[in-house]
Design a protein around this motif. Structure first.
Motif, PDB file in Angstrom:
ATOM      1  N   VAL A   4      -6.741 -32.049  71.097  1.00 37.19           N
ATOM      2  CA  VAL A   4      -6.686 -33.494  71.303  1.00 37.19           C
ATOM      3  C   VAL A   4      -5.851 -33.805  72.532  1.00 37.19           C
ATOM      4  O   VAL A   4      -6.209 -34.637  73.362  1.00 37.19           O
ATOM      5  CB  VAL A   4      -6.068 -34.193  70.080  1.00 37.19           C
ATOM      6  N   GLY A  46      -3.653 -46.762  74.241  1.00 37.19           N
ATOM      7  CA  GLY A  46      -4.933 -46.056  74.198  1.00 37.19           C
ATOM      8  C   GLY A  46      -4.757 -44.606  73.795  1.00 37.19           C
ATOM      9  O   GLY A  46      -5.481 -44.087  72.933  1.00 37.19           O
ATOM     10  N   SER A  47      -3.766 -43.940  74.420  1.00 34.80           N
ATOM     11  CA  SER A  47      -3.521 -42.525  74.083  1.00 34.80           C
ATOM     12  C   SER A  47      -3.128 -42.389  72.626  1.00 34.80           C
ATOM     13  O   SER A  47      -3.611 -41.495  71.914  1.00 34.80           O
ATOM     14  CB  SER A  47      -2.385 -41.950  74.928  1.00 34.80           C
ATOM     15  N   LEU A  86      -5.538 -30.036  66.869  1.00 33.39           N
ATOM     16  CA  LEU A  86      -4.495 -30.928  67.349  1.00 33.39           C
ATOM     17  C   LEU A  86      -4.121 -30.594  68.788  1.00 33.39           C
ATOM     18  O   LEU A  86      -3.870 -31.491  69.591  1.00 33.39           O
ATOM     19  CB  LEU A  86      -3.277 -30.840  66.428  1.00 33.39           C
ATOM     20  N   LEU A 143      -0.574 -52.409  82.284  1.00 33.69           N
ATOM     21  CA  LEU A 143      -1.317 -51.183  82.542  1.00 33.69           C
ATOM     22  C   LEU A 143      -0.722 -50.025  81.738  1.00 33.69           C
ATOM     23  O   LEU A 143      -1.425 -49.289  81.053  1.00 33.69           O
ATOM     24  CB  LEU A 143      -1.281 -50.868  84.041  1.00 33.69           C
ATOM     25  N   HIS A 189     -14.778 -41.594  68.013  1.00 31.12           N
ATOM     26  CA  HIS A 189     -15.260 -42.315  69.184  1.00 31.12           C
ATOM     27  C   HIS A 189     -16.124 -43.525  68.882  1.00 31.12           C
ATOM     28  O   HIS A 189     -15.984 -44.560  69.515  1.00 31.12           O
ATOM     29  CB  HIS A 189     -16.052 -41.371  70.093  1.00 31.12           C
ATOM     30  N   LEU A 213       1.775 -54.071  86.090  1.00 33.39           N
ATOM     31  CA  LEU A 213       2.107 -52.660  85.847  1.00 33.39           C
ATOM     32  C   LEU A 213       2.474 -52.437  84.394  1.00 33.39           C
ATOM     33  O   LEU A 213       2.094 -51.438  83.782  1.00 33.39           O
ATOM     34  CB  LEU A 213       3.249 -52.227  86.762  1.00 33.39           C
ATOM     35  N   LEU A 247      -8.505 -41.161  79.783  1.00 29.10           N
ATOM     36  CA  LEU A 247      -7.760 -42.291  80.338  1.00 29.10           C
ATOM     37  C   LEU A 247      -7.640 -42.269  81.852  1.00 29.10           C
ATOM     38  O   LEU A 247      -7.406 -43.306  82.474  1.00 29.10           O
ATOM     39  CB  LEU A 247      -6.351 -42.327  79.738  1.00 29.10           C
ATOM     40  N   HIS A 298      -7.737 -38.745  66.086  1.00 31.60           N
ATOM     41  CA  HIS A 298      -8.076 -37.326  66.020  1.00 31.60           C
ATOM     42  C   HIS A 298      -7.323 -36.630  64.894  1.00 31.60           C
ATOM     43  O   HIS A 298      -7.869 -35.758  64.229  1.00 31.60           O
ATOM     44  CB  HIS A 298      -7.789 -36.644  67.360  1.00 31.60           C
ATOM     45  N   VAL A 299      -6.061 -37.010  64.730  1.00 28.74           N
ATOM     46  CA  VAL A 299      -5.280 -36.396  63.651  1.00 28.74           C
ATOM     47  C   VAL A 299      -5.888 -36.764  62.292  1.00 28.74           C
ATOM     48  O   VAL A 299      -6.114 -35.905  61.444  1.00 28.74           O
ATOM     49  CB  VAL A 299      -3.800 -36.844  63.730  1.00 28.74           C
ATOM     50  N   ALA A 308      -2.333 -47.904  78.608  1.00 24.97           N
ATOM     51  CA  ALA A 308      -2.510 -46.454  78.642  1.00 24.97           C
ATOM     52  C   ALA A 308      -1.838 -45.802  77.436  1.00 24.97           C
ATOM     53  O   ALA A 308      -2.421 -44.931  76.773  1.00 24.97           O
ATOM     54  CB  ALA A 308      -1.959 -45.879  79.938  1.00 24.97           C
ATOM     55  N   ILE A 364      -4.546 -53.080  91.258  1.00 27.60           N
ATOM     56  CA  ILE A 364      -3.218 -53.687  91.419  1.00 27.60           C
ATOM     57  C   ILE A 364      -2.697 -53.442  92.837  1.00 27.60           C
ATOM     58  O   ILE A 364      -2.163 -54.350  93.493  1.00 27.60           O
ATOM     59  CB  ILE A 364      -2.233 -53.109  90.372  1.00 27.60           C
ATOM     60  N   GLN A 413      -7.381 -49.097  87.676  1.00 28.05           N
ATOM     61  CA  GLN A 413      -6.495 -50.261  87.529  1.00 28.05           C
ATOM     62  C   GLN A 413      -5.367 -50.233  88.548  1.00 28.05           C
ATOM     63  O   GLN A 413      -4.983 -51.262  89.101  1.00 28.05           O
ATOM     64  CB  GLN A 413      -5.932 -50.322  86.111  1.00 28.05           C
ATOM     65  N   ILE A 433      -7.050 -36.290  75.931  1.00 33.48           N
ATOM     66  CA  ILE A 433      -6.565 -37.619  76.299  1.00 33.48           C
ATOM     67  C   ILE A 433      -6.594 -37.885  77.810  1.00 33.48           C
ATOM     68  O   ILE A 433      -7.084 -38.921  78.238  1.00 33.48           O
ATOM     69  CB  ILE A 433      -5.174 -37.858  75.683  1.00 33.48           C
ATOM     70  N   LEU A 438      -6.143 -55.495  76.833  1.00 35.59           N
ATOM     71  CA  LEU A 438      -5.187 -55.087  77.868  1.00 35.59           C
ATOM     72  C   LEU A 438      -5.904 -54.653  79.135  1.00 35.59           C
ATOM     73  O   LEU A 438      -5.409 -54.846  80.247  1.00 35.59           O
ATOM     74  CB  LEU A 438      -4.301 -53.943  77.351  1.00 35.59           C
ATOM     75  N   GLN A 439      -7.090 -54.046  78.953  1.00 34.80           N
ATOM     76  CA  GLN A 439      -7.831 -53.617  80.138  1.00 34.80           C
ATOM     77  C   GLN A 439      -8.401 -54.803  80.913  1.00 34.80           C
ATOM     78  O   GLN A 439      -8.640 -54.709  82.109  1.00 34.80           O
ATOM     79  CB  GLN A 439      -8.960 -52.663  79.735  1.00 34.80           C
ATOM     80  N   VAL A 497      -7.035 -45.627  84.312  1.00 34.47           N
ATOM     81  CA  VAL A 497      -5.711 -45.883  84.879  1.00 34.47           C
ATOM     82  C   VAL A 497      -5.778 -45.924  86.400  1.00 34.47           C
ATOM     83  O   VAL A 497      -5.257 -46.850  87.039  1.00 34.47           O
ATOM     84  CB  VAL A 497      -4.707 -44.798  84.402  1.00 34.47           C
ATOM     85  N   LEU A 527      -6.045 -42.766  70.313  1.00 31.20           N
ATOM     86  CA  LEU A 527      -6.922 -41.603  70.370  1.00 31.20           C
ATOM     87  C   LEU A 527      -6.322 -40.445  69.574  1.00 31.20           C
ATOM     88  O   LEU A 527      -6.989 -39.779  68.785  1.00 31.20           O
ATOM     89  CB  LEU A 527      -7.070 -41.215  71.838  1.00 31.20           C
ATOM     90  N   LEU A 528      -5.029 -40.241  69.822  1.00 35.22           N
ATOM     91  CA  LEU A 528      -4.327 -39.136  69.167  1.00 35.22           C
ATOM     92  C   LEU A 528      -4.353 -39.326  67.650  1.00 35.22           C
ATOM     93  O   LEU A 528      -4.674 -38.419  66.890  1.00 35.22           O
ATOM     94  CB  LEU A 528      -2.891 -39.105  69.679  1.00 35.22           C
TER      95      LEU A 528
END
Lengths: 576, 849
Positions: free
Chosen positions: A234, B345-346, A231, B338, B404, B335, A242, B353-354, B342, A253, A249, A238, B303-304, A246, B349-350
């Motif tokens: 992880v 997405g995080s 954990l 964006l 993944h 913004l 990302l 993984h858990v 993000a 912008i 993008q 991240i 979103l991307q 980011v 992913l989190l």
């Protein structure tokens, strides 16, 4: 990586690398020109006279077609380089490996070398076209577009120029963070895996000891530790996943926002601003492509690294002194030290002299350095300090041919290559006559084996070697060694004694060998020792006893004890 | 020559014609002709593998210059003489092939094309059996299959009977083959005739007539539950085509499933379970999570893409001369999206993984449980490498699959589809134009794949082979250096051949690869959009603003669309790994059976009618009756393969017997738990296992609360005490996998362990004593101490060591041939006497010169 790849390109193709580089730059410039041509083209379409766009479309068509032409030529050169590398690299590596120091072949390095020599060709064919070209494009194209933008809108151009290192930096950082996180995860995972593999590997012992349940809970504890570590890991992963997305993008912008602001305050006409937004998208595109190439780049990097590891491995040098005489030489070790690693000394300042035509048995406990002495005489290892002398000449100064011709070896583990029995034996002396060949077969009692096989000495030994038993393979390797007309014969006796028939064969073959040679045998069996003129008892890299077998046996020292134990062992039997 | 559309298509794919000359024809059966042919060029293009077929161009029996294409399986082949044969079934009314085969004379020529073809290969993991379905037309292919299926696998062959003469068709014999002939009616009979039973883990290969195939397929799938991957189905001909029987696979429904008949209502569910479906079972608990993750990833992908849509909006506002405030709103949205992307997405992913960490932990716990319960023979049968692969690589692939692969695949699919929908919504005409480069790419790719043909598979096998040869080449380095070039030549030659193969295969494709690359470049798309869009805009057929989405998103459309296939690779690996793991988790465990104990002294061992084989119906030991009395040594003797090691392993319960019982102290070993059994039976085998821990832990493995003096006494008895004292930390030295100990020392460590464990019955592999001649003497003395006062069973390799045994049991082909003492057996002048005589005079004493 690129430098290593350049080393792999054969000399006659080097000129093409220059052509490739020049054409790649031209291609990038054409692409940038194409992107910038969108400004007047889109500007015209949004402006008052859309018909003007046709002129610009013509220009764009010209640039595009020119780009195709250049890229087609570049690709042709790239493939040509790739196939040139394919033709040579694995073969060159295979040849080079025969000169790499044997001490380099640790299990990791061996795995690396195996990858390099067996599997790199296909990856390298497409390397130029599939990776280098997009890589150059990704770095150069945005910069070229940014420079071109300077002429349209200096502010935007500057911002775009500043963005190039920023974006590439973000890409690099993301890759780095991801790699670090992956490595940490792999370490944690490996530690746990090792516990589980051990649990599986030692099931016999654990079950016999009724410890399966207990150990299960200890492996279970390792699992729990791993679980909480995962954990944490992880959270490390991240940012890497990302970051680049980011940043790119934000760049999009930011640049679009700047364009909009310039349009709002009147610096840029609206139509041109719209066109610039399209150009900005073009500008970002190659870098994004690079981000997608990252995994492929990683794997090709590993491939090239494997190759470099082999290219950079230390090789054995050779001298220029020829050696003509095929007479049995005197062999001397003069203050020889040898170590496998930094602080793993095997032999320390060993000096000994083996007279011409004698047979010497080396005896001693495991780890005493017996096989190392043989390897030094055979030239398979080189002394860290001291010299190996052949009739008074330093063996290191002999030319490669003379050095190789000097010794013949019976290895402890018989390695036969994939081929017939005949091919394997003749490897010892490819130009041997039929009589010499038959003699070698008879001496090593291979003739008994071939007589039994339906295809005789044309039987393929094969990788699995199903046609021959372990002992029979050993005998083929003895025939091979006897056939080679080398004045020095080195024998590393097999420790396995499951086949007594084989044991007798070795002893007899060596006793009957008609060639005059200086012989050294690392011996485990009393019969082989008894045939020797002299025994050296080695322990901890030093000679502790030296003399004829009979004298040493009666001296009551280490050898006498060894002799007694061997005799008892030979007559031992199981009783309740 | 007229070959119509088929000929043109084949030529487009690069098919090459070869001339074949008829050598002879042979009537194999009343309705079967074998035609032997010779072709000078064919074998340079093909490698014949089981069930491989060729396309022949036969003349029109009607006499026109039209040629008909028919495919025939190669029934004989010999590359060196460049000869091969096909078997042609004769039928009425005769088709072009049938007629040709009857009339053709030696010396006639026919055109042959090798494009396409099949290859039957045994998988690494063999199925439980083969279900073969066919008829006279597919017997050559079926014969090729019967040729390679191992003799111990059952084969059920269902053949459709068209005429009585069919029964005379030659079939390759196979020991476990059962043939069922089923007369044909309307094509349903064969499917109905297939036995209703549990077909779990069987593989089906079906090549009958098209209608029959349709029914067979439906029954296999719906009633028996055959997964798609375990059915190879190809119609070899179609009933009712113009010229009677027509074997013509370009018309067949191979690849695309035959039209699905109305689902047969399964009367009785005989559905089995397949290993190939195991992945699904393992991943079932994750299914919901993965679906949710897919939805989440789809959102993130959208979103991307959102900024590009906002850019269009921005451009619209700029052109319209909107207020700056409106522009700020768009910037704010950009913004905001964006940030949302993000964060989402995080979080995704989190979360994955858990979930994965928990799943993986549970999986490993189950794996540990399983490892502790499978028969010990399971480990010896597969070697440490494959267990390591299971524990390390497969769990890792599974991790990649969950965390993944699914998001990657979803992203790879959603992005191009979303772009496509958006662009079509904006302007469908321009959107259609974007497909032109994609089509060019796909067609070029298809041509390459078809032209590569067998080479793709060959490249795989080459790579595997070279990897093995390279390992041998590296291992053989000392030999190569001493004996020079000749010893290395095989490897070098094969390497050259491999490189030559790769170059010959790939070089012709460079032009096509370049085309594929150029047409999908963003620059190409850009030009295409500009070139198609400009006239549309100028003519007023499309607003200029609508061009923007294409210029912004359309340029990478090709790359995205083609990336779909790439994104699926990880899923395949993961599913394969899940399958391995699931199969391992489903392994049979040692069961504890109820069986009342008999009255017997604790150390007595009784084998009663014991039979065992590693594969069904091939026993390795048969009908063994043997009693070992307490305090005696019994030696098992016999040539390798006689079953002596297997018999000893059965007593240690590495496997469960197929028939009979083994009792220790009156208890059936199958009725004991592992802990109970190994309190009675100890063993010292060649594989000396050292566990991670101190020397003391290792010796006291079975008796963790043994005192140090007890441990030391055992070490002393095992001749190991002095050596331990010389170690850095004595009895507290940590042994990691036994590094730092010689083979003999490890042996003595396990002997010390057995001495302390003190089981009344002991199994010894006598080769143990000779693994390390340096300390052979000490190992022997340790063994002598260990064997004292126990029931000992020795697997003997060297006869001299067991001459003092109380009883010698001579095994031959799994049966007891003789028993007695050394002297008795020598006097009996039987098998043992011959074994004793045939051994070379062992040099028990080294006579000094």
């Amino acid at each position: 990586m690129i430098r290593t790849y350049l080393r792999l390109i054969p000399a006659d193709r080097r000129g093409r690398v220059v052509a490739y580089t020049v054409l790649t730059v031209v291609s990038v410039l054409l692409r940038a020109a194409g992107a910038v041509l969108l400004v007047p083209l889109v500007g015209a379409l949004f402006g008052a006279t859309p018909g003007d766009a046709f002129g610009w479309l013509g220009a764009l068509t010209g640039v595009t077609v020119a780009g195709w032409a250049v890229d087609a030529v570049t690709a042709r050169i790239g493939f040509d380089l790739g196939f040139a590398v394919l033709d040579t690299v694995q073969r060159d590596l295979a040849a080079r490996l025969t000169r790499v120091r044997l001490t380099w072949f640790t299990s990791d390095n061996t795995a690396t070398a195996r990858q390099a020599v067996a599997a790199t060709g296909p990856d390298l064919v497409g390397l130029v076209v599939n990776l280098l070209t997009p890589l150059f494009g990704a770095v150069l194209a945005p910069a070229a577009i940014a420079v071109a933008l300077l002429f349209v809108s200096p502010v935007l151009g500057l911002a775009a120029l500043a963005g190039v290192p920023l974006l590439l930096g973000a890409l690099w950082a993301a890759g780095r963070v991801a790699r670090t996180a992956d490595e940490a995860a792999a370490r944690a995972n490996n530690a746990l895996t090792e516990r589980i593999v051990e649990f599986a590997r030692t099931q016999q012992a654990l079950r016999a000891a009724r410890r399966v349940a207990a150990t299960r809970s200890s492996a279970g504890a390792a699992l729990a530790v791993q679980h909480s570590a995962t954990l944490r890991l992880v959270l490390m992963q991240i940012p890497g996943q990302l970051l680049f997305s980011v940043v790119s993008q934000v760049a999009l912008i930011g640049l679009a926002g700047t364009t909009a602001l310039l349009a709002v305050d009147g610096t840029l006409p609206a139509a041109e601003a719209v066109a610039l937004i399209v150009v900005i998208a073009r500008y970002l595109e190659p870098i994004t492509t690079l981000g997608e190439l990252a995994p492929a780049l990683g794997s090709i990097r590993a491939t090239v690294e494997n190759i470099r590891a082999v290219l950079d491995a230390p090789v054995v040098g050779s001298g220029t002194t020829p050696r003509a005489a095929a007479t049995a030489p005197r062999i001397e070790l003069d203050g020889v030290s040898f170590a496998h690693g930094e602080d793993d000394p095997v032999l320390e300042n060993l000096t000994l002299r083996l007279e011409p035509g004698t047979t010497t048995a080396i005896v001693g406990p495991s780890g005493a350095g017996k096989s190392t002495v043989l390897a030094l005489i055979a030239g398979l290892h080189q002394p860290v300090r001291g010299r190996v002398l052949v009739d008074g000449v330093d063996a290191a100064t002999l030319d490669a041919g003379a050095r190789q011709a000097l010794t013949s070896v019976v290895f402890q583990h018989p390695y036969l290559f994939d081929g017939t029995v005949r091919d394997n034996v003749l490897a010892g002396h490819p130009s041997a006559g039929e009589h010499e060949y038959a003699t070698a077969l008879r001496l090593a009692r291979v003739d008994e084996i071939t007589a039994r096989l339906p295809e005789g000495d044309r039987t393929v030994t094969g990788e699995a070697g199903t046609a021959l038993s372990g002992g029979e393979r050993q005998r083929v390797s003895i025939a091979r060694a006897l056939l080679k007309p080398a004045p020095v014969l080195l024998i590393d006796e097999a420790t396995s004694a499951l086949d007594t028939e084989n044991e007798t064969a070795v002893v007899q073959a060596i006793a009957d060998d008609p060639v005059a040679r200086t012989r050294v045998i690392v011996a485990h069996r009393l019969t082989s020792i008894a045939h020797a003129d002299r025994v050296l008892f080695l322990d901890g890299g030093r000679v502790v006893e030296d003399g004829t077998p009979a004298r040493l046996r009666d001296a009551g020292g280490r050898f006498a004890e060894f002799w007694r134990q061997q005799q008892e062992a030979a007559t031992w039997h199981v009783t309740a | 020559m007229a070959r119509g559309f088929q000929g043109a298509v084949l030529r487009g794919f690069g098919a090459r014609d070869h001339d074949a000359t008829v050598v002879e024809t042979l009537r194999l059966a009343p309705n079967l002709v074998r035609v032997r042919l010779h072709s000078a060029t064919l074998f340079s293009e093909i490698v014949v593998e089981p069930t491989a077929w060729l396309r022949f161009w036969f003349p029109d029996p009607g006499g026109t210059d039209t040629e008909f294409q028919r495919a025939y399986t190669i029934s004989e082949h010999d590359a060196p003489t460049r000869r091969f044969a096909i078997d042609v079934v004769l039928h009425e009314p005769a088709g072009p092939a049938s007629q040709w085969a009857v009339e053709v004379q030696s010396g006639a020529t026919v055109s042959v094309t090798s494009l396409g073809s099949d290859r039957f290969a045994l998988p690494e993991e063999l199925p439980a059996g083969y279900l073969l379905v066919g008829d006279s037309a597919s017997t050559p292919a079926i014969n090729a299959i019967l040729d390679v299926v191992p003799a111990d696998l059952p084969v059920e062959l269902y053949l459709e009977l068209h005429e009585e003469a069919d029964r005379q068709l030659p079939l390759t014999p196979h020991p476990r083959l059962r043939v069922h002939w089923v007369p044909r009616g309307d094509g349903r009979e064969l499917a109905a005739a297939i036995e209703t039973r549990d077909w779990s883990d069987w593989h089906a290969w079906a090549a009958p007539e098209s209608t029959t195939l349709k029914h067979v397929r439906a029954r296999l799938r719906d009633e028996f539950g055959f997964p798609k991957t375990e059915v190879h189905a190809r119609a070899y001909w179609i009933q009712g085509r113009s010229m009677g029987k027509l074997r013509d696979d370009t018309n067949d429904p191979a690849g695309k499933p035959a039209a699905v008949p109305k689902p047969v209502k399964p009367k009785e569910k005989a559905a089995g379970a397949w290993r190939s479906q195991a992945a699904g079972r393992l991943l079932a608990p994750l299914r919901r999570t993965l679906v949710a993750a897919g939805v989440g990833q789809a959102l993130v992908t959208l979103l991307q893409l959102a900024p590009f849509v906002l850019l269009v909006e921005l451009a619209r506002l700029l052109v319209a001369g909107a207020q700056p405030a409106r522009l700020w709103t768009v910037g704010g949205w950009a913004l905001g999206l964006l940030g949302a992307g993000a964060v989402l997405g995080s979080a995704l992913l989190l979360w994955l993984h858990v979930v994965d960490a928990r799943f993986e932990r549970d999986l490993r716990v189950r794996l540990l449980d399983k490892l502790a319960r499978v028969p010990l023979g399971w480990f010896t049968g597969r070697g440490s490498g494959s267990v390591t692969k299971l524990v390390r690589d497969d769990t890792l692939s599974l991790h990649y699959l969950v965390t993944h692969a699914v998001p990657d695949a979803v992203g790879a699919v959603v992005a191009p589809v979303a772009v496509l929908v958006y662009l079509f919504a904006v302007d469908w005409r321009l959107a259609l134009v974007l497909f032109v480069p994609v089509l060019v790419h796909l067609v070029t790719m298809a041509v390459m794949v078809v032209r590569s043909g067998q080479k793709i598979g060959q490249a795989h096998r080459w790579a595997e082979r070279m990897s093995g040869e390279a390992a041998a080449y590296l291992e053989g380095q000392p030999v190569i250096r001493v004996f020079g070039g000749a010893a290395a030549s095989t490897f070098r030659r094969d390497l050259d051949e491999y490189v030559g193969f790769l170059a010959a295969w790939q070089r012709p494709f460079t032009g096509m690869k370049t085309v594929m690359d150029l047409v999908t470049r963003p620059m190409t798309f850009l030009w295409l959009i500009a070139a198609a869009g400009t006239p549309l805009v100028v003519s007023g057929a499309m607003p200029a603003l609508d061009l923007l989405p294409f210029l912004l998103l359309g340029t990478t459309f090709g790359a995205r669309l083609l990336g779909i296939g790439y994104g699926m690779g990880g899923i395949r690996d993961g599913v394969q790994a899940a399958r391995h793991l699931s199969v391992a988790l489903g392994e049979r465990e040692l069961a504890v059976r109820e069986s009342p104990p008999e009255d017997s002294p604790p150390g007595r061992v009784e084998f009663a009618g014991v039979t065992f084989g590693y594969r069904p119906n091939t026993p390795v030991v048969r009908d063994i009756d043997l009693t070992l009395e307490p305090g005696t040594v019994t030696a098992l003797v016999g040539p390798s393969g006689s079953g002596k090691s297997t018999l000893a392993a059965l007593l240690a319960r590495f496997h469960d017997v197929d028939a009979g019982t083994i009792r220790v102290g009156g208890h059936d070993v199958a009725s004991l738990t592992a802990d109970e059994l190994y309190a009675l039976v100890g063993f010292v085998f060649q594989d000396a296992q050292v566990v991670h821990g101190t020397v003391r832990d290792n010796i006291a493995l079975a008796v963790p609360d043994a005192t140090l003096p007890e441990v030391m006494a055992a070490a002393q008895a095992a001749q190991l005490h002095q050596r331990i004292l010389r170690m850095p930390a004595g009895y507290d030295t940590v042994l990691d996998g036994g590094t730092g100990l010689s083979g003999g020392e490890r042996q003595r460590l396990t002997i010390a362990r057995a001495i302390l464990a003190d089981a009344p019955v002991l199994i010894l592999d006598e080769a143990t004593a000779f693994a390390d001649p340096e300390s052979e003497y000490q190992v022997q003395r340790a063994l002598s101490t260990l064997a004292r006062d126990r029931t000992v069973l020795v697997v003997a390799h060297r006869l001299t060591t067991i001459t003092g045994a109380d009883r010698i049991v001579v095994l031959d082909d799994g049966r007891i041939a003789e028993t007695g003492t050394h002297e008795q057996l020598l006097a009996a002048n039987g098998r043992y006497h011959r074994l004793w005589e045939s051994r070379a005079a062992a040099p028990t004493e080294g006579a000094l010169r």
